[in-house]
Design a protein around this motif. Structure first.
Motif, PDB file in Angstrom:
ATOM      1  N   PHE A  48       0.575  -1.611  -0.069  1.00 36.38           N
ATOM      2  CA  PHE A  48       0.219   0.121  -0.529  1.00 36.38           C
ATOM      3  C   PHE A  48       0.927   1.380  -0.112  1.00 36.38           C
ATOM      4  CE2 PHE A  48      -2.732  -3.288   1.293  1.00 36.38           C
ATOM      5  CZ  PHE A  48      -3.756  -2.741   0.916  1.00 36.38           C
ATOM      6  N   THR A  49       2.235   0.857  -0.697  1.00 35.70           N
ATOM      7  CA  THR A  49       2.981   2.128  -0.748  1.00 35.70           C
ATOM      8  C   THR A  49       2.293   3.370  -1.875  1.00 35.70           C
ATOM      9  OG1 THR A  49       3.950   0.963  -1.953  1.00 35.70           O
ATOM     10  CG2 THR A  49       4.998   0.973   0.271  1.00 35.70           C
ATOM     11  N   MET A  50       2.537   3.983  -1.890  1.00 34.57           N
ATOM     12  CA  MET A  50       2.940   5.175  -3.217  1.00 34.57           C
ATOM     13  C   MET A  50       3.143   4.282  -4.442  1.00 34.57           C
ATOM     14  SD  MET A  50       0.868   7.127  -2.015  1.00 34.57           S
ATOM     15  CE  MET A  50       1.007   8.275  -2.975  1.00 34.57           C
ATOM     16  N   HIS A  51       4.594   3.907  -4.177  1.00 35.13           N
ATOM     17  CA  HIS A  51       5.109   3.276  -5.842  1.00 35.13           C
ATOM     18  C   HIS A  51       3.814   2.405  -5.991  1.00 35.13           C
ATOM     19  CE1 HIS A  51       8.141   1.795  -7.549  1.00 35.13           C
ATOM     20  NE2 HIS A  51       7.673   0.488  -7.708  1.00 35.13           N
ATOM     21  N   ARG A  52       3.579   0.803  -5.348  1.00 35.06           N
ATOM     22  CA  ARG A  52       2.297   0.018  -5.192  1.00 35.06           C
ATOM     23  C   ARG A  52       1.157   1.018  -6.008  1.00 35.06           C
ATOM     24  NH1 ARG A  52       1.061  -3.706  -7.853  1.00 35.06           N
ATOM     25  NH2 ARG A  52      -0.152  -5.231  -6.423  1.00 35.06           N
ATOM     26  N   MET A  53       0.945   1.999  -5.213  1.00 39.71           N
ATOM     27  CA  MET A  53      -0.281   3.034  -5.933  1.00 39.71           C
ATOM     28  C   MET A  53      -0.301   3.339  -7.541  1.00 39.71           C
ATOM     29  SD  MET A  53      -2.744   2.259  -3.658  1.00 39.71           S
ATOM     30  CE  MET A  53      -1.899   0.902  -2.786  1.00 39.71           C
ATOM     31  N   ARG A  54       0.484   3.528  -7.540  1.00 41.68           N
ATOM     32  CA  ARG A  54       1.254   3.973  -8.900  1.00 41.68           C
ATOM     33  C   ARG A  54       0.891   3.158  -9.905  1.00 41.68           C
ATOM     34  NH1 ARG A  54       4.484   7.658  -6.009  1.00 41.68           N
ATOM     35  NH2 ARG A  54       6.447   6.693  -6.524  1.00 41.68           N
ATOM     36  N   LEU A 112      -4.555   1.468   6.566  1.00 42.90           N
ATOM     37  CA  LEU A 112      -4.516   0.794   6.171  1.00 42.90           C
ATOM     38  C   LEU A 112      -3.540   0.626   4.820  1.00 42.90           C
ATOM     39  CD1 LEU A 112      -0.658  -1.211   5.465  1.00 42.90           C
ATOM     40  CD2 LEU A 112      -2.902  -2.704   5.298  1.00 42.90           C
ATOM     41  N   GLY A 113      -5.138   0.940   4.592  1.00 43.17           N
ATOM     42  CA  GLY A 113      -5.628   1.455   2.600  1.00 43.17           C
ATOM     43  C   GLY A 113      -6.060   2.322   2.749  1.00 43.17           C
ATOM     44  N   ALA A 114      -5.617   3.308   3.351  1.00 42.36           N
ATOM     45  CA  ALA A 114      -5.828   4.673   3.172  1.00 42.36           C
ATOM     46  C   ALA A 114      -5.516   5.438   1.620  1.00 42.36           C
ATOM     47  CB  ALA A 114      -5.599   6.024   3.707  1.00 42.36           C
ATOM     48  N   PRO A 115      -4.628   5.183   1.478  1.00 45.01           N
ATOM     49  CA  PRO A 115      -3.477   4.981   0.302  1.00 45.01           C
ATOM     50  C   PRO A 115      -4.545   4.785  -1.499  1.00 45.01           C
ATOM     51  CG  PRO A 115      -1.894   4.994   1.024  1.00 45.01           C
ATOM     52  CD  PRO A 115      -3.143   4.877   2.021  1.00 45.01           C
ATOM     53  N   LEU A 116      -5.013   4.163  -1.217  1.00 42.47           N
ATOM     54  CA  LEU A 116      -5.953   2.945  -2.427  1.00 42.47           C
ATOM     55  C   LEU A 116      -7.204   3.498  -2.267  1.00 42.47           C
ATOM     56  CD1 LEU A 116      -6.173   0.750  -4.728  1.00 42.47           C
ATOM     57  CD2 LEU A 116      -7.145  -0.680  -2.445  1.00 42.47           C
ATOM     58  N   ALA A 117      -8.028   3.929  -1.586  1.00 39.66           N
ATOM     59  CA  ALA A 117      -9.551   4.304  -1.249  1.00 39.66           C
ATOM     60  C   ALA A 117      -8.766   6.175  -2.208  1.00 39.66           C
ATOM     61  CB  ALA A 117      -9.825   4.485  -0.125  1.00 39.66           C
ATOM     62  N   ARG A 118      -7.802   6.621  -1.702  1.00 36.92           N
ATOM     63  CA  ARG A 118      -7.561   8.250  -1.500  1.00 36.92           C
ATOM     64  C   ARG A 118      -7.707   8.088  -3.573  1.00 36.92           C
ATOM     65  NH1 ARG A 118      -4.595   9.353   2.813  1.00 36.92           N
ATOM     66  NH2 ARG A 118      -5.405  11.370   3.778  1.00 36.92           N
ATOM     67  N   MET A 119      -6.598   7.409  -3.643  1.00 34.19           N
ATOM     68  CA  MET A 119      -6.872   6.882  -4.686  1.00 34.19           C
ATOM     69  C   MET A 119      -7.729   6.262  -5.797  1.00 34.19           C
ATOM     70  SD  MET A 119      -3.993   4.095  -7.630  1.00 34.19           S
ATOM     71  CE  MET A 119      -4.958   2.565  -7.421  1.00 34.19           C
ATOM     72  N   GLU A 120      -8.786   5.400  -5.583  1.00 30.79           N
ATOM     73  CA  GLU A 120      -9.614   5.655  -6.032  1.00 30.79           C
ATOM     74  C   GLU A 120     -10.555   6.506  -6.332  1.00 30.79           C
ATOM     75  OE1 GLU A 120     -11.592   1.389  -5.639  1.00 30.79           O
ATOM     76  OE2 GLU A 120     -10.144   1.492  -3.475  1.00 30.79           O
TER      77      GLU A 120
END
Length: 398
Positions: free
Chosen positions: A109-115, A350-358
């Motif tokens: 759930f890092t920014m790298h993984r989100m990209r 933990l999943g905040a980066p994923l939720a924000r991206m979606e």
């Protein structure tokens, strides 16, 4: 069948807003012992600073003793079954066990993984918008867009087969509905555990490139089967339900604040700030994880004895005047301190980066595809009895 339920104070809403009694408590005592469900009581904490203090102190406010508060009518479980159902669930663990499990998941759930995930999320969003366009108006934005987008994303991330997704949505929706009899909700929990146990067995036999496959390949010797099952269920439910309701409720908030909607449509590059304000203003998660005091504590000048249940009202904290002028107003241009919609401290989502991206992708895409989007028919149906606030339906046209 659902049954009427008297909601505790922190779960009561008036449309988008917490009920006035919550604000009155926040502006008055700040904390009070109030009735919960099933005849239970808990200390309700409402101010932003106090909520952060409670969430940030896992030593005096623990997540691990929730099981001792068993609501009347709950089916009997052995200690072994309780332990099995709680294994791997980050919400009922504190350090060091919480730290150990989270360490395995954080890299995903890092920014790298989100990209790396972003192109696939954009494709899923576009696919659902294409389907809406083909079907034509009127449409229910909940079933046609808000539910399927995060469901597809989290199921692909975890490796849940496409044919299992409808059943997962049905089970989760009823399991988190307090109006559903507790016996049925426990049965659904057991059903979900059995499903994930089977999926983990298949993943152990043939690990894929998804998150569960990664956990089995890289940490299979460090995680028990029950922990893998718990982690899988936790991510599947948390990664779907919260984002789905943010999408539907957030869209309705924009439709009913056309000036704000137009500002986002004109400047889609401001989507990050808009998402943060919607998260703050809507607070779809009513409360942080239930805490139990491990010693006598003082919150807002009130003494709370050891062994008491403590609930933090996230919606009240996110409307606290310390967060900016007229905090009850939706303002996508607001630039205030951080909200607590994702919690705080070691249990911050933990999943905040994923939720924000979606959300950052979905809102502008929806508004761009349907410039004339508006409510239709009988209007939105608010969903009040769920652990996650949202909408049962959102009829729209364009």
């Amino acid at each position: 069948m659902s049954e009427p339920v008297t909601l505790p104070l922190h779960m009561r809403r008036d449309g988008f807003d917490p009920v006035p009694e919550v604000a009155a408590l926040r502006e008055g005592e700040g904390v009070a012992k109030v009735p919960m469900l099933f005849g239970m009581e808990a200390w309700l904490v409402t101010r932003y600073a106090d909520v952060r203090a409670v969430l940030g102190d896992h030593v005096r406010f623990t997540n691990t003793r929730q099981a001792r508060f068993r609501p009347p009518g709950m089916p009997e479980m052995t200690e072994e079954e309780i332990a099995r159902l709680q294994a791997g669930n980050l919400l009922v663990l504190d350090p060091p066990e919480h730290t150990r499990l989270r360490r395995f998941l954080t890299p995903e759930f890092t920014m790298h993984r989100m990209r790396a995930l972003e192109p696939r999320v954009r494709a899923i969003v576009a696919g659902r918008l294409d389907a809406l366009e083909r079907t034509g108006p009127p449409a229910d934005l909940v079933t046609g867009f808000a539910l399927p987008v995060p469901s597809l994303v989290i199921c692909e991330l975890l490796g849940v087969p496409e044919g299992d997704r409808d059943e997962f949505q049905r089970r989760t929706g009823r399991m988190l509905d307090l109006a559903v009899p507790i016996e049925e909700r426990v049965a659904l929990q057991r059903e979900g555990h059995a499903y994930m146990t089977d999926l983990i067995a298949r993943t152990r036999a043939e690990p894929g490139e998804d998150l569960l496959g990664m956990l089995v390949r890289e940490h299979g010797d460090e995680l028990t089967t029950d922990e893998l099952v718990g982690v899988g269920n936790f991510l599947l439910i948390a990664g779907h339900e919260t984002t789905a309701n943010m999408l539907s409720l957030g869209t309705l908030a924009l439709l009913r604040h056309p000036d704000q909607m137009e500002s986002l449509r004109r400047e889609p590059g401001r989507a990050d700030a808009a998402v943060e304000e919607l998260l703050r203003w809507l607070s779809v998660v009513h409360f942080g994880t239930a805490k139990v005091t491990t010693t006598d504590v003082e919150v807002a000048g009130r003494r709370i004895p050891e062994g008491e249940l403590v609930i933090v009202a996230l919606s009240a904290a996110n409307r606290d005047p310390v967060l900016g002028e007229d905090a009850d107003r939706l303002d996508l241009g607001r630039d205030g301190p951080g909200h607590v919609a994702f919690g705080h401290g070691v249990h911050h989502c933990l999943g905040a980066p994923l939720a924000r991206m979606e959300l950052r992708i979905a809102f502008p895409a929806l508004l761009s595809r349907f410039p004339a989007l508006k409510e239709a028919g009988a209007g939105a149906g608010f969903r009040s009895s769920h652990f996650v606030y949202g909408l049962n339906s959102l009829p729209v046209t364009w």
